[in-house]
Scaffold this active site. Structure first.
Site, PDB file in Angstrom:
ATOM      1  N   ASP A 163      22.666  32.550 -27.245  1.00 38.38           N
ATOM      2  CA  ASP A 163      23.929  33.065 -26.720  1.00 38.38           C
ATOM      3  C   ASP A 163      23.722  33.562 -25.297  1.00 38.38           C
ATOM      4  OD1 ASP A 163      25.285  32.501 -29.107  1.00 38.38           O
ATOM      5  OD2 ASP A 163      24.665  34.409 -29.988  1.00 38.38           O
TER       6      ASP A 163
ATOM      7  N   LYS B 269      20.390  27.723 -32.132  1.00 38.58           N
ATOM      8  CA  LYS B 269      21.822  27.709 -32.416  1.00 38.58           C
ATOM      9  C   LYS B 269      22.571  27.721 -31.091  1.00 38.58           C
ATOM     10  CE  LYS B 269      24.353  31.314 -33.978  1.00 38.58           C
ATOM     11  NZ  LYS B 269      25.693  31.349 -33.377  1.00 38.58           N
TER      12      LYS B 269
ATOM     13  N   ASP C  84      27.318  26.054 -33.709  1.00 36.99           N
ATOM     14  CA  ASP C  84      28.071  27.081 -34.444  1.00 36.99           C
ATOM     15  C   ASP C  84      29.415  27.331 -33.761  1.00 36.99           C
ATOM     16  OD1 ASP C  84      28.683  29.117 -36.213  1.00 36.99           O
ATOM     17  OD2 ASP C  84      27.472  30.616 -35.179  1.00 36.99           O
TER      18      ASP C  84
ATOM     19  N   LYS D  73      32.254  27.200 -35.725  1.00 30.54           N
ATOM     20  CA  LYS D  73      33.064  27.794 -36.821  1.00 30.54           C
ATOM     21  C   LYS D  73      34.477  27.213 -36.875  1.00 30.54           C
ATOM     22  CE  LYS D  73      30.626  32.244 -36.690  1.00 30.54           C
ATOM     23  NZ  LYS D  73      29.857  32.113 -35.439  1.00 30.54           N
TER      24      LYS D  73
ATOM     25  N   ASP E 223      40.744  24.667 -38.965  1.00 30.33           N
ATOM     26  CA  ASP E 223      41.904  23.977 -38.378  1.00 30.33           C
ATOM     27  C   ASP E 223      42.471  23.064 -39.461  1.00 30.33           C
ATOM     28  OD1 ASP E 223      43.713  22.834 -36.534  1.00 30.33           O
ATOM     29  OD2 ASP E 223      42.221  22.824 -34.934  1.00 30.33           O
TER      30      ASP E 223
ATOM     31  N   THR F 116      29.542  38.632 -40.280  1.00 34.83           N
ATOM     32  CA  THR F 116      28.662  39.805 -40.441  1.00 34.83           C
ATOM     33  C   THR F 116      29.134  41.000 -39.609  1.00 34.83           C
ATOM     34  OG1 THR F 116      27.256  38.598 -38.898  1.00 34.83           O
ATOM     35  CG2 THR F 116      26.465  38.794 -41.122  1.00 34.83           C
TER      36      THR F 116
ATOM     37  N   ARG G 263      18.059  42.261 -37.795  1.00 37.76           N
ATOM     38  CA  ARG G 263      17.590  43.227 -36.806  1.00 37.76           C
ATOM     39  C   ARG G 263      16.192  43.731 -37.191  1.00 37.76           C
ATOM     40  NH1 ARG G 263      20.893  41.166 -34.426  1.00 37.76           N
ATOM     41  NH2 ARG G 263      22.660  41.967 -33.271  1.00 37.76           N
TER      42      ARG G 263
ATOM     43  N   GLN H   5      27.099  44.130 -34.863  1.00 37.52           N
ATOM     44  CA  GLN H   5      26.854  43.724 -36.250  1.00 37.52           C
ATOM     45  C   GLN H   5      26.925  44.940 -37.171  1.00 37.52           C
ATOM     46  OE1 GLN H   5      26.957  40.762 -36.921  1.00 37.52           O
ATOM     47  NE2 GLN H   5      25.611  39.414 -35.782  1.00 37.52           N
TER      48      GLN H   5
ATOM     49  N   GLY I 193      19.690  36.397 -32.603  1.00 34.96           N
ATOM     50  CA  GLY I 193      20.101  36.212 -31.214  1.00 34.96           C
ATOM     51  C   GLY I 193      19.542  37.294 -30.315  1.00 34.96           C
ATOM     52  N   ARG I 194      20.339  38.339 -30.096  1.00 33.92           N
ATOM     53  CA  ARG I 194      19.995  39.356 -29.098  1.00 33.92           C
ATOM     54  C   ARG I 194      18.635  40.018 -29.265  1.00 33.92           C
ATOM     55  NH1 ARG I 194      25.881  41.798 -29.774  1.00 33.92           N
ATOM     56  NH2 ARG I 194      25.414  40.872 -31.799  1.00 33.92           N
TER      57      ARG I 194
HETATM   58  O1  C5P Z   1      22.730  38.560 -31.397  1.00 34.32           O
HETATM   59  P1  C5P Z   1      22.818  38.434 -32.889  1.00 34.32           P
HETATM   60  O2  C5P Z   1      21.463  38.352 -33.566  1.00 34.32           O
HETATM   61  O3  C5P Z   1      23.722  39.472 -33.517  1.00 34.32           O
HETATM   62  O4  C5P Z   1      23.486  37.000 -33.093  1.00 34.32           O
HETATM   63  C1  C5P Z   1      23.966  36.539 -34.311  1.00 34.32           C
HETATM   64  C2  C5P Z   1      24.519  35.163 -34.122  1.00 34.32           C
HETATM   65  O5  C5P Z   1      24.990  34.707 -35.377  1.00 34.32           O
HETATM   66  C3  C5P Z   1      25.686  35.074 -33.151  1.00 34.32           C
HETATM   67  O6  C5P Z   1      25.529  33.861 -32.426  1.00 34.32           O
HETATM   68  C4  C5P Z   1      26.906  34.998 -34.024  1.00 34.32           C
HETATM   69  O7  C5P Z   1      27.926  34.199 -33.490  1.00 34.32           O
HETATM   70  C5  C5P Z   1      26.358  34.335 -35.291  1.00 34.32           C
HETATM   71  N1  C5P Z   1      27.056  34.650 -36.530  1.00 34.32           N
HETATM   72  C6  C5P Z   1      27.228  35.934 -36.995  1.00 34.32           C
HETATM   73  N2  C5P Z   1      27.904  36.152 -38.166  1.00 34.32           N
HETATM   74  C7  C5P Z   1      28.382  35.129 -38.875  1.00 34.32           C
HETATM   75  C8  C5P Z   1      28.191  33.813 -38.422  1.00 34.32           C
HETATM   76  C9  C5P Z   1      27.500  33.604 -37.237  1.00 34.32           C
HETATM   77  O8  C5P Z   1      26.761  36.872 -36.372  1.00 34.32           O
HETATM   78  N3  C5P Z   1      28.982  35.334 -40.042  1.00 34.32           N
END
Ligand code: C5P
Length: 225
Positions: A9, A30, A57, A59, A62, A112, A175, A184, A204-205
């Site tokens: 991201d 991703k 991703d 999502k 539609d 989440t 985390r 989150q 991600g982060r």
């Molecule tokens: O930065 P972080 O670890 O929170 O990133 C989580 C990734 O997972 C993000 O790209 C977010 O779009 C994705 N995601 C999520 N929850 C979901 C589906 C996908 O956080 N239910």
């Protein structure tokens, strides 16, 4: 053992590819809307050329024909895994499955970032038992042939028994101890999520915003190996 999927991201293709090149033995990345809307198919091609599996991703939620078209386009790009919303319903999910070819689809259950209160408000209900809601949506999705479910660490124990063998459980909200939650809400550390049945952890982060992404990535991989 769980696979680690790195959520790229970030704003630019250079940053995404630079990060991918820094992570040792990277297997999965991703690509979300942030990167896809700026660099689209080209960045997917670059990542595939590096031998990594790509999770797109976006999502989708539609009408069935539009989702089927998107799934087909992703498949043509060489994407390995793509997301649709389980709440799009049976016909939309069936249309997606009929267009997927060899690509795997994951159905997003409840994001989440939702709290039970926020989800109840969004869906016009007084209260919602999220593990039950996630299991209900997962059941709907796997009945159409979807091969993976996206759920938070908090629902894994409830959802795992409703899934056919071989279904992937793709789990964001990861985390490592001491890392900020950000937006989150339903989170767990990598070990707890893997032990609870996650087959794929989306991170991600904690990696992308670290000064030493390769160290954090390697530590997470070792924790869940
Ligand atoms: O930065 P972080 O670890 O929170 O990133 C989580 C990734 O997972 C993000 O790209 C977010 O779009 C994705 N995601 C999520 N929850 C979901 C589906 C996908 O956080 N239910």
């Amino acid at each position: 053992m769980a696979e680690v999927i790195v959520a790229l991201d970030v704003d630019s293709a250079d940053e995404a590819l630079g990060l991918a090149d820094r992570l040792p033995d990277l297997r999965w990345v991703k690509v979300g809307p942030m990167l896809f809307l700026r660099h689209g198919p080209a960045v997917i091609g670059e990542l595939k050329n590096r031998g990594v599996s790509v999770f797109l991703d976006l999502k989708w939620h539609d009408i069935p024909s539009s989702v089927a078209g998107a799934v087909e386009a992703a498949r043509e790009l060489g994407v390995d895994l793509a997301t649709v919303h389980a709440s799009g319903g049976k016909e939309m999910l069936q249309a997606a499955v009929s267009a997927r070819g060899a690509m795997r689809l994951a159905a997003v259950s409840v994001l989440t970032s939702h709290t039970p209160e926020g989800y109840a408000q969004a869906t016009g209900r007084e209260s919602v038992d999220l593990p039950k809601e996630v299991s209900r949506l997962a059941g709907l999705a796997v009945a159409t042939g979807i091969g993976a479910i996206v759920a938070s660490p908090w629902e894994l124990a409830t959802v795992r028994p409703v899934l056919p063998n071989g279904t992937w459980l793709v789990v964001p909200g990861i985390r490592p101890p001491g890392v900020e939650l950000g937006d989150q809400h339903r989170t767990a550390d990598p070990r707890a999520a893997a032990e609870a049945g996650a087959t794929h952890l989306v991170v991600g982060r904690p990696i992308t915003q670290s000064d030493k992404p390769e160290v954090v990535y390697q530590q997470i991989c070792e924790t869940v190996a």
